[in-house]
Design an enzyme around this catalytic site. Structure first.
Site, mmCIF file in Angstrom:
data_model
loop_
_atom_site.group_PDB
_atom_site.id
_atom_site.type_symbol
_atom_site.label_atom_id
_atom_site.label_comp_id
_atom_site.label_asym_id
_atom_site.label_seq_id
_atom_site.Cartn_x
_atom_site.Cartn_y
_atom_site.Cartn_z
ATOM 1 C CB CYS A 171 11.318 -37.584 6.281
ATOM 2 S SG CYS A 171 10.141 -36.430 6.960
HETATM 3 N N1 CO8 Z 1 -6.791 -24.245 6.459
HETATM 4 C C1 CO8 Z 1 -7.374 -23.609 5.417
HETATM 5 N N2 CO8 Z 1 -6.675 -23.092 4.398
HETATM 6 C C2 CO8 Z 1 -5.336 -23.196 4.427
HETATM 7 C C3 CO8 Z 1 -4.656 -23.855 5.487
HETATM 8 C C4 CO8 Z 1 -5.440 -24.381 6.543
HETATM 9 N N3 CO8 Z 1 -4.889 -25.019 7.579
HETATM 10 N N4 CO8 Z 1 -3.341 -23.812 5.242
HETATM 11 C C5 CO8 Z 1 -3.168 -23.167 4.078
HETATM 12 N N5 CO8 Z 1 -4.372 -22.794 3.581
HETATM 13 C C6 CO8 Z 1 -4.639 -22.047 2.340
HETATM 14 C C7 CO8 Z 1 -3.449 -21.233 1.896
HETATM 15 O O1 CO8 Z 1 -3.447 -19.977 2.536
HETATM 16 C C8 CO8 Z 1 -3.675 -21.128 0.411
HETATM 17 O O2 CO8 Z 1 -4.593 -20.099 0.148
HETATM 18 P P1 CO8 Z 1 -4.463 -19.186 -1.199
HETATM 19 O O3 CO8 Z 1 -4.649 -20.171 -2.341
HETATM 20 O O4 CO8 Z 1 -5.550 -18.209 -1.033
HETATM 21 O O5 CO8 Z 1 -3.077 -18.609 -1.157
HETATM 22 C C9 CO8 Z 1 -4.359 -22.461 0.058
HETATM 23 O O6 CO8 Z 1 -4.881 -22.980 1.286
HETATM 24 C C10 CO8 Z 1 -3.422 -23.458 -0.566
HETATM 25 O O7 CO8 Z 1 -2.226 -23.542 0.237
HETATM 26 P P2 CO8 Z 1 -0.977 -24.397 -0.176
HETATM 27 O O8 CO8 Z 1 -0.594 -24.076 -1.578
HETATM 28 O O9 CO8 Z 1 0.084 -24.277 0.893
HETATM 29 O O10 CO8 Z 1 -1.613 -25.878 -0.088
HETATM 30 P P3 CO8 Z 1 -1.125 -27.218 -0.714
HETATM 31 O O11 CO8 Z 1 -2.200 -27.734 -1.567
HETATM 32 O O12 CO8 Z 1 0.258 -27.151 -1.283
HETATM 33 O O13 CO8 Z 1 -1.037 -28.163 0.596
HETATM 34 C C11 CO8 Z 1 0.651 -29.129 2.056
HETATM 35 C C12 CO8 Z 1 -0.139 -27.869 1.658
HETATM 36 C C13 CO8 Z 1 -0.325 -30.124 2.644
HETATM 37 C C14 CO8 Z 1 1.666 -28.741 3.082
HETATM 38 C C15 CO8 Z 1 1.325 -29.758 0.808
HETATM 39 O O14 CO8 Z 1 2.008 -28.767 0.083
HETATM 40 C C16 CO8 Z 1 2.335 -30.851 1.159
HETATM 41 O O15 CO8 Z 1 2.011 -31.832 1.802
HETATM 42 N N6 CO8 Z 1 3.557 -30.709 0.664
HETATM 43 C C17 CO8 Z 1 4.623 -31.714 0.881
HETATM 44 C C18 CO8 Z 1 5.108 -31.598 2.261
HETATM 45 C C19 CO8 Z 1 6.148 -32.604 2.606
HETATM 46 O O16 CO8 Z 1 6.210 -33.715 2.142
HETATM 47 N N7 CO8 Z 1 6.995 -32.203 3.500
HETATM 48 C C20 CO8 Z 1 7.970 -33.061 4.039
HETATM 49 C C21 CO8 Z 1 8.208 -32.526 5.382
HETATM 50 S S1 CO8 Z 1 8.504 -33.700 6.543
HETATM 51 C C22 CO8 Z 1 10.188 -33.921 6.831
HETATM 52 O O17 CO8 Z 1 11.015 -33.834 5.992
HETATM 53 C C23 CO8 Z 1 10.564 -34.226 8.214
HETATM 54 C C24 CO8 Z 1 11.059 -33.052 8.909
HETATM 55 C C25 CO8 Z 1 11.359 -33.406 10.327
HETATM 56 C C26 CO8 Z 1 10.140 -33.505 11.198
HETATM 57 C C27 CO8 Z 1 10.151 -32.527 12.306
HETATM 58 C C28 CO8 Z 1 8.967 -32.640 13.233
HETATM 59 C C29 CO8 Z 1 8.112 -31.391 13.387
#
Ligand code: CO8
Length: 373
Positions: free
Chosen positions: A156
């Site tokens: 990123c």
């Molecule tokens: N629909 C419904 N519910 C869901 C879904 C979904 N799609 N997904 C998860 N849930 C549920 C989970 O099961 C969980 O349920 P429970 O509480 O019962 O266990 C609940 O929702 C909460 O899940 P999370 O704790 O995972 O949810 P978050 O509030 O943390 O949100 C995010 C998830 C959006 C992923 C968030 O954590 C986030 O954005 N984090 C930061 C991510 C980030 O910045 N990453 C950087 C990566 S990018 C990068 O570096 C580039 C890499 C190279 C790119 C390659 C290309 C592919």
């Protein structure tokens, strides 16, 4: 010291977009099919049933409403869930090259330059379509640029790291003008069958022209006051795809060869690191963060950006302080902060300042302090 400016930017946006509704409908059809096909094993406990994705969760957890993609049909087909991007002949331009040329041409026009004015090309992105010949050399050839070109990957943070490399080369005197492009085809490495991450990424390409200030002539220029890069090793965002995959196992297609992350941990660890990096950098420069006109932040998650902006500025950020493009573009890896800069820099008066910042896998953080001239 030689002063370096950003004198033009460009953006290529693929024509197709996928809304959260469309993505979730396809995903949930896949879930129904999987659960039906595995009903016996789900009943005896040897296979875990899949759960539905939800539009409400995606928007609340990430702020993403839709994303642009190279191929919509392949992704939304519940029996495929992979973009369909046919292979091309060696004699044809690659997809990455085509995207890069589109964005580069806009950036050259904005800088008031043509290809012959450029001395070097950097293709800086999370994934390269092939290892060699370098994508950058193909882009250089397609545009008719002299000099040299090379590829670089810092996930990123590829674009901000690319900006610092270009600036350093210009300051050293080895070149006067650099084209830095960020073709990001994130859909190619995203597991659209994974409920936790299927909504996160989109495809796009950005381009930036960097020049020695004394020879730049475009109407809008931003002087680079400072750039700071930092990397901190973490496995929380990982992709094991690589050239040794075929030698490692009998099944080189396992899911760890796609994007995998511990999103919560990333959120918790990266936000304070970004705030610390930018505030330390600004303090050293004697710049009060409250006086900044804008933060062009990496576009991964809306809450992340609001938290970082709030901590840095000491108050809830007004919309124009930290513009959001991830609602329509999703996370486009290294291109995200450049899209925000490209779309939201027209209102700067000379002397006004902003910070362009990326953060992501590695971990990697790049922050560039800019001043309009
Ligand atoms: N629909 C419904 N519910 C869901 C879904 C979904 N799609 N997904 C998860 N849930 C549920 C989970 O099961 C969980 O349920 P429970 O509480 O019962 O266990 C609940 O929702 C909460 O899940 P999370 O704790 O995972 O949810 P978050 O509030 O943390 O949100 C995010 C998830 C959006 C992923 C968030 O954590 C986030 O954005 N984090 C930061 C991510 C980030 O910045 N990453 C950087 C990566 S990018 C990068 O570096 C580039 C890499 C190279 C790119 C390659 C290309 C592919």
């Amino acid at each position: 010291m030689t002063s370096v400016v950003i004198s033009g930017t460009g953006l290529y946006t693929p024509p197709s977009a996928i809304s959260n509704e469309e993505l979730v409908t396809s995903f949930n059809i896949y879930v129904d099919r999987f659960n039906n096909e595995n009903s016996e094993n789900i009943a005896n406990g040897s296979v875990q049933a899949l759960e539905y994705s939800s539009v409400e969760f995606i928007e609340k957890a990430s702020g993403i409403k839709s994303r642009f993609v190279i191929d919509k049909e392949g992704i939304l087909d519940p029996s495929r869930m992979v973009p369909f991007i046919p292979a091309r002949k060696n004699e044809e331009p690659s997809l990455m090259c085509e995207m890069a040329v589109e964005a580069a041409q806009e950036s050259l026009a904005n800088a008031g330059l043509t290809a012959i004015d450029i001395d070097a090309v950097l293709v800086a992105a999370s994934n390269m379509q092939r290892s060699y010949p370098a994508m950058s050399v193909e882009v250089q050839n397609a545009l008719g640029i002299n000099g040299f070109a090379f590829d670089m990957n810092v996930a990123c943070s590829s674009a901000t790291f690319g900006i610092q490399q270009a600036r350093d080369m210009i300051i050293s005197g080895s070149v006067n003008r650099v084209l830095m492009v960020n073709p990001e085809i994130c859909s190619g490495h995203l597991n659209f069958r994974d409920r936790d991450s299927h909504f996160i990424f989109g495809d796009v390409c950005t381009a930036v022209i960097l020049e020695k200030s004394s020879i730049a002539s475009s109407a809008k220029q931003f002087r680079i006051i400072d750039s700071k890069l930092e990397t901190i090793y973490s496995n929380n965002i990982r992709n094991n795809f690589g050239f040794l995959n075929r030698a490692e196992t009998d099944n080189p297609q396992t899911l760890d060869k796609l994007f995998v992350q511990e999103g919560r941990k990333v959120f918790k660890e990266v936000c304070p690191a970004v705030v610390d990096q930018i505030s330390t950098q600004l303090k050293k420069l004697g710049i009060d963060p409250k006086g900044l006109k804008r933060l062009w932040l990496h576009q991964a998650n809306l809450s992340m950006n609001m938290l970082i902006a709030r901590k840095l500025l000491g108050a809830e950020p007004a919309k124009e302080k930290a513009p959001v493009i991830l609602d329509h573009y999703a996370n486009t890896s290294s291109a995200g902060s450049i899209i925000a800069f490209h779309k939201y820099n027209g209102d700067f008066a000379p002397g006004e300042r902003g910070v362009l910042c990326s953060f992501g896998a590695g971990y990697s953080i790049g922050s560039i302090v800019l001043e309009a001239i």
